[in-house]
Design a protein around this motif. Structure first.
Motif, PDB file in Angstrom:
ATOM      1  N   GLU A 146      44.843  48.118  26.230  1.00 27.82           N
ATOM      2  CA  GLU A 146      44.609  48.230  27.667  1.00 27.82           C
ATOM      3  C   GLU A 146      44.291  46.883  28.305  1.00 27.82           C
ATOM      4  N   VAL A 176      49.227  60.339  33.686  1.00 29.06           N
ATOM      5  CA  VAL A 176      49.981  59.731  32.588  1.00 29.06           C
ATOM      6  C   VAL A 176      51.455  60.015  32.850  1.00 29.06           C
ATOM      7  N   ASP A 272      49.957  54.493  32.070  1.00 22.68           N
ATOM      8  CA  ASP A 272      48.697  55.235  32.075  1.00 22.68           C
ATOM      9  C   ASP A 272      48.240  55.526  33.498  1.00 22.68           C
ATOM     10  N   SER A 273      47.071  56.139  33.637  1.00 21.32           N
ATOM     11  CA  SER A 273      46.571  56.528  34.961  1.00 21.32           C
ATOM     12  C   SER A 273      46.201  55.341  35.836  1.00 21.32           C
ATOM     13  N   ARG A 278      51.938  50.942  28.836  1.00 16.79           N
ATOM     14  CA  ARG A 278      51.321  50.946  27.513  1.00 16.79           C
ATOM     15  C   ARG A 278      52.344  51.063  26.386  1.00 16.79           C
ATOM     16  N   LEU A 300      47.024  59.201  25.328  1.00 18.13           N
ATOM     17  CA  LEU A 300      46.611  58.902  26.705  1.00 18.13           C
ATOM     18  C   LEU A 300      46.109  60.151  27.424  1.00 18.13           C
TER      19      LEU A 300
END
Length: 323
Positions: A146, A176, A272-273, A278, A300
């Motif tokens: 991350e 996601v 990702d959110s 990722r 995730l």
């Protein structure tokens, strides 16, 4: 006065070569190539497999073969994909371009980009599909960290649901997402094979979404795609219309950040959110890549669910001590 026979014998004796010259001439004749050719040639040594020369040749051939195999193999994704600046849901204007050229670092990036594009041939992408089907790297088996991951850039367009000014920055926020970039029919087939298992596994999860971006930066192709929007709606399930975007945005400056080495093949990104990339893949899917996408998506989704549970849990109140 000497007689005629004696005079003749004296002249012949003066003209006869000496014994030393005859011996020299014989020696000279004995070393001529014509005499050497009559002798059998010396035998040459054959390369014995167990000898040092044979081993050296075998070692060289094995090294060449290993180098050829290494050059033919595709490398893993070597760097995080995306942009460093957090995207904003707006279309770039002339003031943004003016501000860009006022920055020295951005001007140097622009110069590097122009030099790289100038060396590319018109059919470079099409010719690249002859090797590995346009695939330039292998997707990783694990996610990008991350703290090292970069942001997915903002792409704007119109969705099949009727939204004329949609932005990926708004669509990707808080979920996601598996994002696919579509440019050709072959890219649609490739990305469909990539996302089908993941879509079946998590399609009912409210925190998961499939975002498809039909990129047609060519004006003629974009116009043709807009004419056949009704045909696209028949192929795409209605529940996916809000996240299916048709865009004519110029992707020239986003090809390198997104790793788009060949615009004729499909690209898949796991976002990702927080809108960070990722995981990524391209072109024809491999079985291990498809499995890695499902596994990383599951990780995730579990993390996002735990974060929401932690935020929804009431804070524990301090207990007063009894006197």
């Amino acid at each position: 006065m000497r007689s005629l026979p004696s005079l003749r014998s004296g002249i012949q004796a003066g003209l006869r070569p000496s014994q030393r010259s005859v011996l020299f001439r014989v020696r000279y004749v004995s070393s001529t190539p014509s005499r050497q050719s009559s002798e059998p040639p010396a035998p040459q040594a054959e390369a014995v497999p167990g000898s040092a020369k044979g081993k050296e040749k075998e070692a060289v051939s094995s090294v060449d073969a290993s180098q050829a195999v290494a050059q033919d193999e595709l490398p893993l994704l070597q760097r995080p994909l995306g942009v460093r600046e957090k995207p904003k849901a707006r279309v770039r204007t002339w003031s943004d371009a003016k501000e860009k050229f006022m920055d020295q670092d951005k001007r140097m990036e622009e110069r590097t980009h122009l030099a790289r594009e100038a060396t590319r041939g018109y059919f470079a992408d099409l010719n690249a599909t002859r090797k590995h089907g346009g695939k330039t790297w292998i997707a990783p088996k694990v996610m990008i960290r991350e703290d090292k991951a970069l942001y997915f850039p903002d792409i704007h367009g119109a969705t099949l649901a009727g939204e004329e000014k949609a932005h990926t920055t708004n669509i990707l926020d808080g979920k996601v997402s598996v994002v696919t970039l579509l440019t050709t029919r072959i890219s649609e087939i490739q990305t469909a094979h990539f996302v089908e298992p993941t879509q079946k596994a998590f399609g009912s999860n409210p925190d998961f979404q499939l975002v498809q971006i039909n990129l047609q930066d060519n004006l003629v192709k974009s116009w043709l795609v807009s004419l056949f929007t009704s045909g696209i709606k028949k192929q795409v399930p209605e529940q996916l219309w809000p996240t299916y975007m048709i865009s004519n945005q110029n992707m020239e400056y986003l090809r390198e950040p997104l790793g788009i080495a060949n615009k004729h093949v499909g690209y898949v990104y796991l976002v990702d959110s927080d809108k960070k990339i990722r995981w990524a893949a391209c072109a024809d899917p491999k079985s291990e890549e498809v499995a890695a996408l499902t596994t990383c998506t599951n990780v995730l989704l579990d993390r996002l669910a735990k974060q929401r549970e932690a935020l929804a849990a009431p804070e524990s109140l301090p207990v007063e001590k009894q006197p």
